[in-house]
Design a protein around this motif. Structure first.
Motif, mmCIF file in Angstrom:
data_model
loop_
_atom_site.group_PDB
_atom_site.id
_atom_site.type_symbol
_atom_site.label_atom_id
_atom_site.label_comp_id
_atom_site.label_asym_id
_atom_site.label_seq_id
_atom_site.Cartn_x
_atom_site.Cartn_y
_atom_site.Cartn_z
ATOM 1 N N PHE A 1 -34.258 -37.215 43.743
ATOM 2 C CA PHE A 1 -34.683 -38.615 43.836
ATOM 3 C C PHE A 1 -36.131 -38.773 44.327
ATOM 4 C CE2 PHE A 1 -29.992 -39.896 44.313
ATOM 5 C CZ PHE A 1 -29.908 -40.248 42.971
ATOM 6 N N GLU A 2 -36.622 -37.829 45.145
ATOM 7 C CA GLU A 2 -37.987 -37.970 45.642
ATOM 8 C C GLU A 2 -39.028 -37.560 44.604
ATOM 9 O OE1 GLU A 2 -38.787 -33.648 47.884
ATOM 10 O OE2 GLU A 2 -38.234 -35.421 49.063
ATOM 11 N N ASP A 3 -38.580 -36.935 43.515
ATOM 12 C CA ASP A 3 -39.516 -36.388 42.547
ATOM 13 C C ASP A 3 -39.346 -36.972 41.139
ATOM 14 O OD1 ASP A 3 -41.524 -34.736 41.513
ATOM 15 O OD2 ASP A 3 -40.126 -33.103 41.098
ATOM 16 N N ILE A 4 -38.123 -36.949 40.608
ATOM 17 C CA ILE A 4 -37.873 -37.391 39.227
ATOM 18 C C ILE A 4 -36.709 -38.378 39.242
ATOM 19 C CG2 ILE A 4 -37.389 -36.685 36.869
ATOM 20 C CD1 ILE A 4 -38.289 -33.860 37.624
ATOM 21 N N ALA A 5 -37.010 -39.640 39.209
ATOM 22 C CA ALA A 5 -35.962 -40.666 39.268
ATOM 23 C C ALA A 5 -35.162 -40.686 37.971
ATOM 24 C CB ALA A 5 -36.584 -42.036 39.513
ATOM 25 N N PRO A 6 -33.847 -40.488 38.038
ATOM 26 C CA PRO A 6 -33.042 -40.522 36.817
ATOM 27 C C PRO A 6 -32.862 -41.951 36.312
ATOM 28 C CG PRO A 6 -31.638 -40.204 38.725
ATOM 29 C CD PRO A 6 -33.050 -40.151 39.223
ATOM 30 N N ASP A 7 -32.738 -42.079 34.989
ATOM 31 C CA ASP A 7 -32.474 -43.383 34.390
ATOM 32 C C ASP A 7 -30.986 -43.714 34.398
ATOM 33 O OD1 ASP A 7 -35.217 -44.092 33.401
ATOM 34 O OD2 ASP A 7 -34.957 -42.183 32.369
ATOM 35 N N ALA A 8 -30.155 -42.701 34.562
ATOM 36 C CA ALA A 8 -28.709 -42.894 34.690
ATOM 37 C C ALA A 8 -28.134 -41.692 35.417
ATOM 38 C CB ALA A 8 -28.048 -43.059 33.321
ATOM 39 N N VAL A 9 -27.014 -41.919 36.097
ATOM 40 C CA VAL A 9 -26.354 -40.856 36.865
ATOM 41 C C VAL A 9 -24.894 -40.804 36.462
ATOM 42 C CG1 VAL A 9 -25.703 -40.033 39.165
ATOM 43 C CG2 VAL A 9 -27.919 -41.148 38.828
ATOM 44 N N LYS A 10 -24.376 -39.594 36.324
ATOM 45 C CA LYS A 10 -22.952 -39.367 36.062
ATOM 46 C C LYS A 10 -22.390 -38.497 37.177
ATOM 47 C CE LYS A 10 -19.936 -36.593 33.071
ATOM 48 N NZ LYS A 10 -19.538 -35.568 34.058
ATOM 49 N N SER A 11 -21.191 -38.809 37.634
ATOM 50 C CA SER A 11 -20.516 -37.898 38.565
ATOM 51 C C SER A 11 -19.217 -37.417 37.945
ATOM 52 C CB SER A 11 -20.243 -38.559 39.919
ATOM 53 O OG SER A 11 -19.272 -39.583 39.813
ATOM 54 N N GLY A 12 -18.914 -36.156 38.228
ATOM 55 C CA GLY A 12 -17.673 -35.546 37.764
ATOM 56 C C GLY A 12 -16.854 -35.099 38.954
ATOM 57 N N MET A 13 -16.727 -33.794 39.129
ATOM 58 C CA MET A 13 -15.895 -33.263 40.205
ATOM 59 C C MET A 13 -16.562 -33.461 41.566
ATOM 60 S SD MET A 13 -14.486 -29.408 40.797
ATOM 61 C CE MET A 13 -13.564 -28.991 42.286
ATOM 62 N N LEU A 14 -15.975 -34.341 42.352
ATOM 63 C CA LEU A 14 -16.357 -34.558 43.746
ATOM 64 C C LEU A 14 -15.086 -34.330 44.547
ATOM 65 C CD1 LEU A 14 -18.315 -37.925 43.251
ATOM 66 C CD2 LEU A 14 -19.248 -35.610 43.181
ATOM 67 N N SER A 15 -14.920 -33.138 45.073
ATOM 68 C CA SER A 15 -13.582 -32.730 45.527
ATOM 69 C C SER A 15 -13.217 -33.188 46.924
ATOM 70 C CB SER A 15 -13.438 -31.209 45.434
ATOM 71 O OG SER A 15 -14.380 -30.574 46.265
ATOM 72 N N THR A 16 -14.191 -33.640 47.735
ATOM 73 C CA THR A 16 -13.868 -34.047 49.102
ATOM 74 C C THR A 16 -14.286 -35.487 49.352
ATOM 75 O OG1 THR A 16 -15.990 -33.407 50.097
ATOM 76 C CG2 THR A 16 -14.310 -31.670 49.840
ATOM 77 N N GLU B 1 -15.832 -36.588 51.873
ATOM 78 C CA GLU B 1 -17.169 -36.595 52.449
ATOM 79 C C GLU B 1 -18.242 -36.570 51.370
ATOM 80 O OE1 GLU B 1 -14.192 -35.389 55.263
ATOM 81 O OE2 GLU B 1 -14.725 -34.481 53.329
ATOM 82 N N VAL B 2 -18.042 -35.743 50.337
ATOM 83 C CA VAL B 2 -19.013 -35.679 49.235
ATOM 84 C C VAL B 2 -19.008 -36.985 48.449
ATOM 85 C CG1 VAL B 2 -19.516 -34.574 47.019
ATOM 86 C CG2 VAL B 2 -19.056 -33.177 49.036
ATOM 87 N N MET B 3 -17.851 -37.583 48.281
ATOM 88 C CA MET B 3 -17.769 -38.866 47.582
ATOM 89 C C MET B 3 -18.536 -39.947 48.337
ATOM 90 S SD MET B 3 -13.801 -38.867 46.421
ATOM 91 C CE MET B 3 -13.180 -37.627 45.280
ATOM 92 N N ALA B 4 -18.309 -40.020 49.649
ATOM 93 C CA ALA B 4 -18.998 -41.027 50.456
ATOM 94 C C ALA B 4 -20.502 -40.773 50.455
ATOM 95 C CB ALA B 4 -18.454 -41.016 51.882
ATOM 96 N N SER B 5 -20.894 -39.504 50.518
ATOM 97 C CA SER B 5 -22.311 -39.169 50.500
ATOM 98 C C SER B 5 -22.939 -39.520 49.157
ATOM 99 C CB SER B 5 -22.498 -37.676 50.776
ATOM 100 O OG SER B 5 -23.854 -37.331 50.717
ATOM 101 N N THR B 6 -22.218 -39.271 48.065
ATOM 102 C CA THR B 6 -22.712 -39.630 46.733
ATOM 103 C C THR B 6 -22.931 -41.134 46.637
ATOM 104 O OG1 THR B 6 -21.628 -37.739 45.682
ATOM 105 C CG2 THR B 6 -22.185 -39.605 44.268
#
Length: 273
Positions: free
Chosen positions: A69-84, A86-91
């Protein structure tokens, strides 16, 4: 040269190359979108199933988000496997901080082989943290059942699940995929107002490993390219139909979809490569 569209995938790995980060980056490349990744889990899997996986440290996952995010801002984001959870909340936190406007949530809960990939607590966190941010959520029928706590047996059940995910949990749209439904492989997109049906012939093949990842990746690439959601889903349906109907016939188990399939197929599509 005009500026190229950029897409970020947040997911786990697949050393056999058929699903997860590997499928997403292949798909982005085929659609002509610059692909980036945040790896959440390192998964030992192949066409025979998931052997084991290791979740990366939360600080390291967040560091990957920050690096992108600090370098190349994406135009869209996809999430797949977020197994915990904590990772979901952080995402969710990182998506909000970066003001991500186009987010495709592929709620990966169960691998194509049938192996569970996330905990029960994590399923609840998807509903609370990620669904309200989603431009579209793309569950298959088992995932839609898990998210809505309802049994899905009919087309009306599929539509009701879409309504619940949008009107009950806050997603802007829901694409309920019918790959596990008997009959034609019809998917239903609900945007809070209307339903759109996307139909395709069902093919008798075991080579569907990574199909959900790939479908959602095409949608993400379309949104990154500025396409309306309907057009992005239409492209996704055409791409995954071509990928399934032109199998590579590799692997000893449930083989991968063919990410070159749209090049080999007469399936009509607006996809530009």
């Amino acid at each position: 040269m005009t500026e190229i569209a950029k897409a970020l995938t947040v997911a786990g790995t697949d050393p056999s190359g058929g699903a997860g980060i590997h499928a997403d980056l292949k798909t982005f490349q085929e659609i002509g979108v610059y692909g980036m990744s945040v790896i959440t889990s390192v998964v030992s899997q192949n066409t025979l199933g998931v052997k084991s996986f290791v979740d990366l440290e939360l600080d390291f996952v967040e560091s990957q988000f920050d690096a992108v995010f600090e370098d190349i801002a994406p135009d869209a984001v996809k999430s797949g496997m977020l197994s915990t959870p904590e990772v979901m909340a952080s995402t969710a936190k990182k998506l909000k901080e970066a003001n991500v406007a186009k987010y495709v949530l592929d709620p990966v809960m169960i691998a194509s082989s049938g192996h569970a990939l996330i905990s029960e607590t994590a399923r609840e966190t998807i509903s609370k943290e990620l669904l309200p941010l989603a431009t579209v959520v793309t569950p298959n029928l088992p995932e839609a059942e898990a998210l809505t706590n309802r049994t899905i047996k009919t087309i009306d059940d599929m539509k009701e699940a879409g309504r619940i995910l949008v009107e009950g949990y806050g997603a802007k749209a829901a694409l309920i995929k019918g790959g596990h439904y008997e009959g034609e492989a019809d998917d239903y997109l609900y945007d809070g107002q209307t339903f759109e049906k996307f139909s395709a012939e069902r093919f008798d093949t075991k080579h569907t490993h990574g199909s959900g990842c790939t479908y959602a990746a095409v949608i993400t690439a379309g949104l990154a390219n500025g396409k309306p959601l309907y057009e992005a889903v239409k492209d996704g349906k055409a791409y995954i139909t071509a990928a399934i109907s032109n199998p590579l016939n590799i692997g000893k188990g449930q083989g991968p979809t063919n990410h070159w399939g749209h090049r080999w197929s007469d399936v009509q599509s607006t996809i530009k490569v």
